[in-house]
Design a protein around this motif. Sequence first.
Motif, PDB file in Angstrom:
ATOM      1  N   ARG A  49      23.290 -25.659  82.231  1.00 11.84           N
ATOM      2  CA  ARG A  49      21.573 -25.574  82.106  1.00 11.84           C
ATOM      3  C   ARG A  49      21.510 -24.451  81.488  1.00 11.84           C
ATOM      4  O   ARG A  49      21.961 -23.324  81.613  1.00 11.84           O
ATOM      5  CB  ARG A  49      21.128 -25.499  83.512  1.00 11.84           C
ATOM      6  N   GLY A  50      20.200 -24.286  80.558  1.00 12.36           N
ATOM      7  CA  GLY A  50      19.645 -23.160  79.822  1.00 12.36           C
ATOM      8  C   GLY A  50      20.640 -22.764  78.739  1.00 12.36           C
ATOM      9  O   GLY A  50      20.747 -21.555  78.840  1.00 12.36           O
ATOM     10  N   PHE A  81      17.854 -23.826  84.828  1.00  7.93           N
ATOM     11  CA  PHE A  81      16.914 -24.233  83.679  1.00  7.93           C
ATOM     12  C   PHE A  81      16.089 -23.250  83.004  1.00  7.93           C
ATOM     13  O   PHE A  81      15.776 -22.370  83.928  1.00  7.93           O
ATOM     14  CB  PHE A  81      16.196 -25.435  83.984  1.00  7.93           C
ATOM     15  N   ASN A 113      20.646 -28.583  77.692  1.00  8.04           N
ATOM     16  CA  ASN A 113      21.347 -28.834  79.196  1.00  8.04           C
ATOM     17  C   ASN A 113      22.233 -29.873  78.946  1.00  8.04           C
ATOM     18  O   ASN A 113      22.343 -30.857  77.819  1.00  8.04           O
ATOM     19  CB  ASN A 113      20.283 -29.369  80.146  1.00  8.04           C
ATOM     20  N   HIS A 140      14.506 -30.580  80.890  1.00 12.31           N
ATOM     21  CA  HIS A 140      14.924 -30.603  82.034  1.00 12.31           C
ATOM     22  C   HIS A 140      14.586 -31.423  83.247  1.00 12.31           C
ATOM     23  O   HIS A 140      14.857 -31.607  84.278  1.00 12.31           O
ATOM     24  CB  HIS A 140      14.844 -29.171  82.708  1.00 12.31           C
TER      25      HIS A 140
END
Length: 470
Positions: A49-50, A81, A113, A140
């Motif tokens: 994520r992120g 996220f 992601n 997200h």
Amino acid sequence: MKRYCAGLLVASMLAAPAMAQQPAVKTVKATVDSGVLVGEAKEGVNVFRGVPFAKPPVGSLRWKAPQKPDKWLGDRAALAFEPPCPQPVNADQKTANGGGVAGVQSEDCLYLNVYAPPNASKAPIVLWLYGGASYLGAGHLGSYDGTSNAKAGVITIPINYRLGALGTFSHPALSKEGGPTGGYALMDAVAALEWVKRNAAAFGGDPDNITLAGQSAGAAMVVNLLSVPSAKGLYQKAVIESGALLRPGITQAASEEDGSKAATALGLAGKDATVAQLRSISAQTIVANPVTRAGFGAPNDGKFKTAATVDALNAGTEIDVPVLIGSNNGEGGFDAARTIAKLSGDSGAGAWLYNFAYVPAFRKATWKNGAIHSAEIMFAFDSIDTSSWSLSPTGGVDANDRAVAKLVNSCWVAFYKMATNAKSFTCANGFSWPAYTDAGDDAAQFLDKPKLVKSKTIPNGPPPATPASN
């Protein structure tokens, strides 16, 4: 100092039991061209994520083409996220706006992601562009959870892209800088595709089997990217859900005129505003102003975007890839989807046309005219249990809804896995879906089970006398 340290020690001791109750995270690593990522192994899927795919588009990089992200030292956590791009949100910071977003946003928002099967090898990849009228939304959100795709062997990568006037803005001062201008959201999508192609192998993906997919505004971006020269070769298939927009091109001069008016609305000297002045306006101010909130169309600047896709399709010069396209029966747009299917599938790669018409039992009281705009997403992703769409005060998801989601998702997955020269594929426990041709007129209609129908028997949307559901 001793008492201060002792206080910290006591505080940490008091916090320790609460921290110990947190579930352990099983981590997994991937090495991309910027460095090492540490993600989470969850439910049999590797999730990162992120992940930055470009430098933050802030300061001098606002209203410029995205730049490759900087390298980092050591391991970078990819467990949470990152904030979505600036957009209007509700004042309570808790309830979601029309794009599903609440709370904090940031102009530093170009992140993606990754949902990947563990130990994958040459897995197909889908890069997802969310909807939200081009000024709302984020990658997200629970509807775009790629867990089911990953369990079926497909890597899913939802991205953030710049929104509103931060994503589409032209001005004479920006044009004088000499770079591509206007279509920054589209440039973000191309940068993300480039990132995915460079780093596909890090997640077990196939850099030569990438599907560019989106819904609503995201789908309209996919339509635009069918004729952007720099996108050619970066994706091999396209999915266009409820976004079959064939608009004429916007000239750079017209776009700069709109930008000059916007500068005036922001308190600057219109066309005479300087680059420094434009970039000094806060993102929140741009988002709050009704003139700049929703942004503007991406112009044909002659550098990044050179033609309107409608012209490219009519001339047969679009990027020739298989296209899956359609709309829901409770909204308009099916006729436009059929037009794109006809033009994109008239030679070379095939096109697949669909109409989504399934209404869950818990939504029948409100979706009286059929499946509304965006209703298909939680079925195409099989994300029905993570999507906010499944929440209902009158009851929740039932076994039939979940069964339908698995059938619909199997058809999208089959398209992602399909050979690019195919003219039909099989999904949903034996459903054979042929490519659309004007002569054959075949479309898949999704109810409890998919069935093949003649597309000309499907109305463009709800009956004219009945307003579309919302």
